[in-house]
Write a protein that holds these residues in place. Structure first.
Motif, PDB file in Angstrom:
ATOM      1  N   ALA A   1     -10.994   7.583  19.427  1.00 19.76           N
ATOM      2  CA  ALA A   1     -11.427   7.985  17.974  1.00 19.76           C
ATOM      3  C   ALA A   1     -10.311   7.394  17.122  1.00 19.76           C
ATOM      4  N   LEU A   2      -9.141   7.140  17.404  1.00 19.21           N
ATOM      5  CA  LEU A   2      -8.096   6.329  16.762  1.00 19.21           C
ATOM      6  C   LEU A   2      -8.559   4.795  16.497  1.00 19.21           C
ATOM      7  N   ARG A   3      -9.372   4.271  17.803  1.00 17.08           N
ATOM      8  CA  ARG A   3      -9.525   3.053  17.532  1.00 17.08           C
ATOM      9  C   ARG A   3     -10.745   2.628  16.385  1.00 17.08           C
ATOM     10  N   ILE A   4     -11.294   3.641  16.361  1.00 15.86           N
ATOM     11  CA  ILE A   4     -12.685   3.689  15.306  1.00 15.86           C
ATOM     12  C   ILE A   4     -11.996   3.848  14.118  1.00 15.86           C
ATOM     13  N   TYR A   5     -11.132   4.852  14.028  1.00 14.37           N
ATOM     14  CA  TYR A   5     -10.405   5.106  12.620  1.00 14.37           C
ATOM     15  C   TYR A   5      -9.721   3.803  12.184  1.00 14.37           C
ATOM     16  N   ALA A   6      -9.039   3.229  13.203  1.00 14.50           N
ATOM     17  CA  ALA A   6      -8.142   2.017  12.958  1.00 14.50           C
ATOM     18  C   ALA A   6      -8.985   0.926  12.259  1.00 14.50           C
ATOM     19  N   ARG A   7     -10.210   0.821  12.569  1.00 14.08           N
ATOM     20  CA  ARG A   7     -11.047  -0.353  12.193  1.00 14.08           C
ATOM     21  C   ARG A   7     -11.397   0.278  10.723  1.00 14.08           C
ATOM     22  N   LEU A   8     -11.831   1.498  10.456  1.00 10.92           N
ATOM     23  CA  LEU A   8     -11.950   2.049   9.248  1.00 10.92           C
ATOM     24  C   LEU A   8     -11.117   1.547   8.358  1.00 10.92           C
ATOM     25  N   LEU A   9     -10.022   1.971   8.648  1.00 10.70           N
ATOM     26  CA  LEU A   9      -8.531   1.808   7.676  1.00 10.70           C
ATOM     27  C   LEU A   9      -8.582   0.215   7.307  1.00 10.70           C
ATOM     28  N   HIS A  10      -8.663  -0.598   8.571  1.00 15.32           N
ATOM     29  CA  HIS A  10      -8.597  -2.098   8.308  1.00 15.32           C
ATOM     30  C   HIS A  10      -9.729  -2.587   7.488  1.00 15.32           C
ATOM     31  N   LEU A  11     -11.029  -2.082   7.387  1.00 17.18           N
ATOM     32  CA  LEU A  11     -11.928  -2.371   6.248  1.00 17.18           C
ATOM     33  C   LEU A  11     -11.503  -2.012   4.904  1.00 17.18           C
ATOM     34  N   ILE A  12     -11.142  -0.819   4.597  1.00 17.27           N
ATOM     35  CA  ILE A  12     -10.686  -0.241   3.473  1.00 17.27           C
ATOM     36  C   ILE A  12      -9.499  -1.168   2.893  1.00 17.27           C
ATOM     37  N   GLY A  13      -8.625  -1.660   3.964  1.00 18.80           N
ATOM     38  CA  GLY A  13      -7.275  -2.329   3.505  1.00 18.80           C
ATOM     39  C   GLY A  13      -7.768  -3.795   3.088  1.00 18.80           C
ATOM     40  N   ASP A  14      -8.820  -4.392   3.716  1.00 17.34           N
ATOM     41  CA  ASP A  14      -9.380  -5.667   3.259  1.00 17.34           C
ATOM     42  C   ASP A  14      -9.805  -5.494   1.832  1.00 17.34           C
ATOM     43  N   ALA A  15     -10.726  -4.472   1.503  1.00 16.61           N
ATOM     44  CA  ALA A  15     -11.255  -4.242   0.237  1.00 16.61           C
ATOM     45  C   ALA A  15     -10.161  -3.906  -0.724  1.00 16.61           C
ATOM     46  N   SER A  16      -9.213  -3.316  -0.322  1.00 12.91           N
ATOM     47  CA  SER A  16      -7.988  -3.109  -1.355  1.00 12.91           C
ATOM     48  C   SER A  16      -7.159  -4.369  -1.754  1.00 12.91           C
ATOM     49  N   GLU A  17      -6.902  -5.396  -0.776  1.00 18.66           N
ATOM     50  CA  GLU A  17      -6.435  -6.590  -1.134  1.00 18.66           C
ATOM     51  C   GLU A  17      -7.286  -7.396  -1.774  1.00 18.66           C
ATOM     52  N   ALA A  18      -8.799  -7.323  -1.644  1.00 21.29           N
ATOM     53  CA  ALA A  18      -9.519  -8.124  -2.374  1.00 21.29           C
ATOM     54  C   ALA A  18      -9.538  -7.682  -3.841  1.00 21.29           C
ATOM     55  N   GLU A  19      -9.528  -6.419  -4.144  1.00 21.16           N
ATOM     56  CA  GLU A  19      -9.481  -5.796  -5.308  1.00 21.16           C
ATOM     57  C   GLU A  19      -8.109  -6.233  -6.127  1.00 21.16           C
ATOM     58  N   GLY A  20      -7.175  -6.296  -5.231  1.00 19.66           N
ATOM     59  CA  GLY A  20      -5.754  -6.917  -5.966  1.00 19.66           C
ATOM     60  C   GLY A  20      -5.947  -8.532  -6.462  1.00 19.66           C
ATOM     61  N   GLU A  21      -6.594  -9.326  -5.625  1.00 19.47           N
ATOM     62  CA  GLU A  21      -6.994 -10.682  -5.996  1.00 19.47           C
ATOM     63  C   GLU A  21      -7.801 -10.315  -7.500  1.00 19.47           C
ATOM     64  N   ARG A  22      -8.671  -9.439  -7.437  1.00 19.41           N
ATOM     65  CA  ARG A  22      -9.566  -9.626  -8.811  1.00 19.41           C
ATOM     66  C   ARG A  22      -8.738  -9.373 -10.072  1.00 19.41           C
ATOM     67  N   PHE A  23      -7.770  -8.777  -9.968  1.00 17.85           N
ATOM     68  CA  PHE A  23      -6.783  -8.493 -10.992  1.00 17.85           C
ATOM     69  C   PHE A  23      -6.164  -9.647 -11.689  1.00 17.85           C
ATOM     70  N   LEU A  24      -6.076 -10.709 -10.747  1.00 23.45           N
ATOM     71  CA  LEU A  24      -5.352 -11.937 -11.162  1.00 23.45           C
ATOM     72  C   LEU A  24      -6.262 -13.226 -11.279  1.00 23.45           C
ATOM     73  N   PRO A  25      -7.195 -13.230 -12.213  1.00 23.02           N
ATOM     74  CA  PRO A  25      -7.975 -14.338 -12.406  1.00 23.02           C
ATOM     75  C   PRO A  25      -7.187 -15.626 -12.640  1.00 23.02           C
ATOM     76  N   ALA A  26      -8.008 -16.847 -12.571  1.00 21.65           N
ATOM     77  CA  ALA A  26      -7.072 -18.036 -12.777  1.00 21.65           C
ATOM     78  C   ALA A  26      -6.725 -18.078 -14.323  1.00 21.65           C
ATOM     79  N   GLY A  27      -5.566 -18.816 -14.279  1.00 29.87           N
ATOM     80  CA  GLY A  27      -5.133 -18.663 -15.678  1.00 29.87           C
ATOM     81  C   GLY A  27      -4.055 -17.635 -16.022  1.00 29.87           C
ATOM     82  N   ILE A  28      -4.028 -16.624 -15.399  1.00 29.15           N
ATOM     83  CA  ILE A  28      -3.173 -15.212 -15.303  1.00 29.15           C
ATOM     84  C   ILE A  28      -2.295 -15.325 -14.436  1.00 29.15           C
TER      85      ILE A  28
END
Length: 425
Positions: free
Chosen positions: A310-337
């Motif tokens: 169950a923890l391995r399944i949960y780890a994969r879920l957290l990994h996907l949420i972490g990917d989405a969180s980092e992608a959101e961070g990139e969106r806050f800094l568009p080119a030129g900023i």
């Protein structure tokens, strides 16, 4: 013959000093390179120092060369210190400082007239002026009341005309300092909000990735969980920095919004304050998740970790949420900023190509849809595991149920599309 122990200590001290100097020189070099390479906090500091120099030189020229005032020192002094990080701050502190200077000048002159002695006047006027410096209305400018009194008595200029000159020069310096700060590249701190939001989102993703890696490997214990809790504490400090940056942003736009929009010097499309609240909730959920794992890893507590599968399944879920969180961070800094592609230069080239062909939004939507589909499958598998754990007792079930709840909370906050669909459903 020298003592070997003393020699060793001396060499150790010298090595520490050399190391400190190298680190400081390296930090200074990095700051210079950052200021040269592009917009950022380092360049802002350089601009502010040059503006302060301009204000001081201009105030000296007007007071000494143009007005031929014998007490021209006050004008450049006041102008120099009033080139602040915001125009509103300059204006507010100009009023505070000028009031403090007036109080110090007048009280010192009155004390000199009463005592007829510089030492006695100093002993008479400094105590009340030092107490006055702590009055909240003065902010951090109250200390100028006492320092002005000392300067007044040391110069011996305590006559009526001298007092008038000194107060007038302080007013002149305040006007010049505020004018230079407001009219020459007025400071606006919107970049700090973007940078703090981006850093918070990326650090949240990094923390989730670290937790996911530990759970997937199965090699984690109370010490590892304590490290995760410290990472969550760092996230909270980052969120505090975001709140501070938002306050600076609001203050920097006071009295400057209109002129800046006309000049188009900085983009004013700063992320809304709702994003601050959103990532504050993410920070809280990450902290709750790490606390739950810390409790589960404590042998003296009743709750126990779920099964490894169950923890391995949960780890994969957290990994996907972490990917989405980092992608959101990139969106806050568009080119030129100050933004940069998450996957290096080739990813940046690909993104530019997508932007030119108009397929970026479609590609991103497809990617998010695929991620959400996999997350739905993982959540369903975790819910099945939760039912299996229910037959094994409350200790394992409570931890898995709490972890699943925190993951769902993070999912809804980190993926805006999932949040809208969740509310619609």
């Amino acid at each position: 013959m020298s003592d070997p122990a003393e020699t060793s200590r001396t060499e150790g001290t010298g090595a520490r000093w050399a190391g400190t100097l190298r680190r400081e020189a390296g930090a200074a070099g990095r700051a210079v390179r950052a200021a040269w390479s592009g917009p950022g906090r380092e360049r802002d500091l350089v601009v502010q120092s040059l503006k302060a120099t301009l204000a001081a030189v201009l105030a000296w020229f007007v007071a000494s060369d143009w007005l031929s005032d014998p007490m021209a020192l006050m004008a450049p002094w006041v102008a120099l210190v009033l080139v602040r990080t915001t125009v509103y701050g300059s204006l507010r502190q100009a009023a505070q400082q000028w009031t403090a200077i007036c109080a110090g000048t007048l009280l010192a002159s009155a004390a000199q007239a009463l005592t007829g002695d510089t030492l006695g006047a100093l002993a008479l006027c400094v105590p009340p002026l030092t107490l006055l410096a702590h009055w909240p209305r003065f902010g951090d400018q109250g200390v100028y009341a006492a320092t002005t009194a000392v300067f007044t008595l040391a110069s011996g200029a305590v006559s009526g005309p001298a007092v008038g000159h000194r107060v007038g020069q302080a007013a002149l310096g305040a006007v010049i300092g505020v004018a230079v700060n407001a009219l020459v590249l007025p400071p606006v701190h919107l970049r700090d909000v973007r940078e703090n939001l981006a850093a918070l989102a990326r650090e949240a993703g990094g923390t989730l990735h670290a937790v996911a890696a530990g759970l997937a490997d199965g090699d984690w214990d109370a010490a590892t969980a304590a490290d995760w809790s410290r990472a969550a504490d760092r996230l909270e400090r980052r969120h505090e920095g975001l709140r501070s940056a938002r306050g600076w942003s609001r203050e920097s736009l006071r009295l400057t919004t209109g002129p800046l929009r006309a000049l188009h010097r900085v983009p004013l499309d700063v992320p809304p304050e709702s994003e601050d609240a959103r990532w504050g909730r993410v920070t809280g959920h990450v902290a709750a998740l790490t606390r739950t794992l810390a409790v589960a890893a404590d042998d003296d507590r009743t709750p126990a970790p779920p099964q490894a599968a169950a923890l391995r399944i949960y780890a994969r879920l957290l990994h996907l949420i972490g990917d989405a969180s980092e992608a959101e961070g990139e969106r806050f800094l568009p080119a030129g900023i100050g933004g940069h592609p998450a996957d290096g230069s080739r990813a940046g080239t690909k993104r530019e190509t997508e932007r030119e062909t108009g397929t970026e939004q479609e590609t991103e939507t497809e990617r998010e849809t695929g991620t959400e589909r996999e997350m739905e499958e993982l959540r369903a598998r975790l819910q099945d595991s939760l039912r299996d754990h229910a037959g094994q007792g409350a200790a394992h079930t409570a931890v898995l149920a709490t972890l699943l709840l925190q993951a769902e909370n993070l999912w809804v906050e980190v993926l805006p599309g999932a949040r809208r669909r969740s509310r619609a459903g």
